[in-house]
Design an enzyme around this catalytic site. Structure first.
Site, PDB file in Angstrom:
ATOM      1  N   ASP A  31      40.166  28.183  26.671  1.00  0.00           N
ATOM      2  CA  ASP A  31      38.900  28.312  25.945  1.00  0.00           C
ATOM      3  C   ASP A  31      39.035  29.391  24.869  1.00  0.00           C
ATOM      4  O   ASP A  31      39.644  30.439  25.091  1.00  0.00           O
ATOM      5  CB  ASP A  31      37.772  28.674  26.926  1.00  0.00           C
ATOM      6  CG  ASP A  31      36.403  28.420  26.343  1.00  0.00           C
ATOM      7  OD1 ASP A  31      35.713  27.505  26.822  1.00  0.00           O
ATOM      8  OD2 ASP A  31      36.014  29.123  25.382  1.00  0.00           O
ATOM      9  N   ILE A  32      38.459  29.127  23.693  1.00  0.00           N
ATOM     10  CA  ILE A  32      38.570  30.059  22.570  1.00  0.00           C
ATOM     11  C   ILE A  32      37.737  31.322  22.802  1.00  0.00           C
ATOM     12  O   ILE A  32      37.987  32.361  22.184  1.00  0.00           O
ATOM     13  CB  ILE A  32      38.142  29.341  21.260  1.00  0.00           C
ATOM     14  CG1 ILE A  32      38.715  30.039  20.037  1.00  0.00           C
ATOM     15  CG2 ILE A  32      36.623  29.221  21.163  1.00  0.00           C
ATOM     16  CD1 ILE A  32      38.589  29.222  18.760  1.00  0.00           C
ATOM     17  N   ASN A  88      29.089  21.371  32.427  1.00  0.00           N
ATOM     18  CA  ASN A  88      27.732  21.528  31.909  1.00  0.00           C
ATOM     19  C   ASN A  88      27.279  20.190  31.342  1.00  0.00           C
ATOM     20  O   ASN A  88      28.039  19.513  30.650  1.00  0.00           O
ATOM     21  CB  ASN A  88      27.701  22.598  30.812  1.00  0.00           C
ATOM     22  CG  ASN A  88      27.924  23.991  31.364  1.00  0.00           C
ATOM     23  OD1 ASN A  88      27.417  24.323  32.437  1.00  0.00           O
ATOM     24  ND2 ASN A  88      28.678  24.803  30.645  1.00  0.00           N
ATOM     25  N   GLY A  94      23.356  24.137  28.867  1.00  0.00           N
ATOM     26  CA  GLY A  94      24.003  24.790  27.733  1.00  0.00           C
ATOM     27  C   GLY A  94      25.214  24.055  27.205  1.00  0.00           C
ATOM     28  O   GLY A  94      26.090  24.672  26.581  1.00  0.00           O
ATOM     29  N   GLN A  95      25.286  22.737  27.431  1.00  0.00           N
ATOM     30  CA  GLN A  95      26.431  21.987  26.904  1.00  0.00           C
ATOM     31  C   GLN A  95      26.435  22.073  25.382  1.00  0.00           C
ATOM     32  O   GLN A  95      25.423  21.775  24.730  1.00  0.00           O
ATOM     33  CB  GLN A  95      26.388  20.521  27.342  1.00  0.00           C
ATOM     34  CG  GLN A  95      27.630  19.749  26.896  1.00  0.00           C
ATOM     35  CD  GLN A  95      27.673  18.306  27.395  1.00  0.00           C
ATOM     36  OE1 GLN A  95      26.778  17.847  28.106  1.00  0.00           O
ATOM     37  NE2 GLN A  95      28.723  17.589  27.019  1.00  0.00           N
ATOM     38  N   HIS A 101      33.991  18.146  29.675  1.00  0.00           N
ATOM     39  CA  HIS A 101      35.058  19.114  29.931  1.00  0.00           C
ATOM     40  C   HIS A 101      34.734  19.873  31.194  1.00  0.00           C
ATOM     41  O   HIS A 101      33.586  20.292  31.410  1.00  0.00           O
ATOM     42  CB  HIS A 101      35.231  20.070  28.743  1.00  0.00           C
ATOM     43  CG  HIS A 101      33.960  20.646  28.223  1.00  0.00           C
ATOM     44  ND1 HIS A 101      33.120  19.945  27.381  1.00  0.00           N
ATOM     45  CD2 HIS A 101      33.369  21.849  28.426  1.00  0.00           C
ATOM     46  CE1 HIS A 101      32.078  20.696  27.093  1.00  0.00           C
ATOM     47  NE2 HIS A 101      32.197  21.845  27.727  1.00  0.00           N
ATOM     48  N   LEU A 102      35.743  20.056  32.008  1.00  0.00           N
ATOM     49  CA  LEU A 102      35.605  20.836  33.229  1.00  0.00           C
ATOM     50  C   LEU A 102      36.086  22.251  32.933  1.00  0.00           C
ATOM     51  O   LEU A 102      37.249  22.446  32.547  1.00  0.00           O
ATOM     52  CB  LEU A 102      36.437  20.189  34.346  1.00  0.00           C
ATOM     53  CG  LEU A 102      36.348  20.822  35.727  1.00  0.00           C
ATOM     54  CD1 LEU A 102      34.916  20.855  36.247  1.00  0.00           C
ATOM     55  CD2 LEU A 102      37.255  20.053  36.710  1.00  0.00           C
ATOM     56  N   HIS A 103      35.180  23.223  33.066  1.00  0.00           N
ATOM     57  CA  HIS A 103      35.570  24.627  32.917  1.00  0.00           C
ATOM     58  C   HIS A 103      36.290  25.064  34.193  1.00  0.00           C
ATOM     59  O   HIS A 103      35.785  24.843  35.302  1.00  0.00           O
ATOM     60  CB  HIS A 103      34.342  25.525  32.755  1.00  0.00           C
ATOM     61  CG  HIS A 103      33.564  25.343  31.495  1.00  0.00           C
ATOM     62  ND1 HIS A 103      33.678  26.194  30.424  1.00  0.00           N
ATOM     63  CD2 HIS A 103      32.642  24.412  31.135  1.00  0.00           C
ATOM     64  CE1 HIS A 103      32.851  25.810  29.459  1.00  0.00           C
ATOM     65  NE2 HIS A 103      32.211  24.738  29.865  1.00  0.00           N
TER      66      HIS A 103
HETATM   67  P1  5GP Z   1      30.024  23.905  26.970  1.00  0.00           P
HETATM   68  O1  5GP Z   1      29.018  24.960  26.625  1.00  0.00           O
HETATM   69  O2  5GP Z   1      29.865  22.668  26.107  1.00  0.00           O
HETATM   70  O3  5GP Z   1      30.099  23.579  28.434  1.00  0.00           O
HETATM   71  O4  5GP Z   1      31.423  24.552  26.654  1.00  0.00           O
HETATM   72  C1  5GP Z   1      32.064  24.438  25.427  1.00  0.00           C
HETATM   73  C2  5GP Z   1      33.221  25.388  25.457  1.00  0.00           C
HETATM   74  O5  5GP Z   1      34.094  25.073  24.396  1.00  0.00           O
HETATM   75  C3  5GP Z   1      32.829  26.859  25.288  1.00  0.00           C
HETATM   76  O6  5GP Z   1      33.284  27.608  26.410  1.00  0.00           O
HETATM   77  C4  5GP Z   1      33.518  27.261  23.995  1.00  0.00           C
HETATM   78  O7  5GP Z   1      33.983  28.587  24.014  1.00  0.00           O
HETATM   79  C5  5GP Z   1      34.635  26.253  23.878  1.00  0.00           C
HETATM   80  N1  5GP Z   1      35.030  25.966  22.527  1.00  0.00           N
HETATM   81  C6  5GP Z   1      34.219  25.707  21.471  1.00  0.00           C
HETATM   82  N2  5GP Z   1      34.943  25.503  20.355  1.00  0.00           N
HETATM   83  C7  5GP Z   1      36.246  25.651  20.715  1.00  0.00           C
HETATM   84  C8  5GP Z   1      37.477  25.561  19.980  1.00  0.00           C
HETATM   85  O8  5GP Z   1      37.508  25.304  18.784  1.00  0.00           O
HETATM   86  N3  5GP Z   1      38.623  25.766  20.679  1.00  0.00           N
HETATM   87  C9  5GP Z   1      38.616  26.067  22.018  1.00  0.00           C
HETATM   88  N4  5GP Z   1      39.797  26.255  22.593  1.00  0.00           N
HETATM   89  N5  5GP Z   1      37.479  26.144  22.737  1.00  0.00           N
HETATM   90  C10 5GP Z   1      36.313  25.943  22.089  1.00  0.00           C
END
Ligand code: 5GP
Ligand code: ZN
Length: 115
Positions: A31-32, A88, A94-95, A101-103
């Protein structure tokens, strides 16, 4: 593949990505904006927008995503101390990226309930 989807573009190699694991069906990367010492996102290569969009045919694919998370956790050395996995779904969770995607979060003690 959705051309306007960030994760599809990462899977296709259009965007440089810190890849952790890849096979025919699954793609995983750091994750970034990590929320823990280890924060990996595990995604199906097939574009599925949210968990609400899963079909019966996706059961095996989601199992592969989950199994990949467990395998990555073992590789990172966090299997025994423990880790958290989270999907999420939509606004209340908060998606932010609409490709499931699975964190995988680990390397520190998590709190419960989540925020
Ligand atoms: P969500 O909130 O949709 O469950 O999680 C999205 C995740 O994607 C966040 O944890 C966010 O930091 C990550 N993310 C968003 N943009 C990028 C990116 O460009 N590269 C990477 N590696 N992760 C990203
Ligand atoms: Zn996508």
């Amino acid at each position: 593949m959705a051309h306007d989807c960030l994760f599809c573009r990462m899977i296709n190699g259009e965007i440089a990505t810190d890849v952790v694991f890849e096979d025919d069906d699954v793609f995983a990367f750091n994750d970034i904006n990590p929320q823990a010492p280890h924060h990996v996102l595990i995604v199906p290569k097939k574009h599925i927008s949210t968990l609400n969009d899963l079909s019966e045919n996706d059961h095996t694919l989601v199992g592969k995503v989950t199994f990949a998370a467990a395998k990555i956790a073992a590789d990172l050395g966090i299997a025994e101390p423990g880790y958290r996995t989270v999907f999420n779904c939509n606004a209340d969770a908060g998606q932010a990226v609409f490709h499931i995607h699975l964190h995988l979060l680990g390397g520190r003690r998590m709190t419960w309930p989540p925020g």
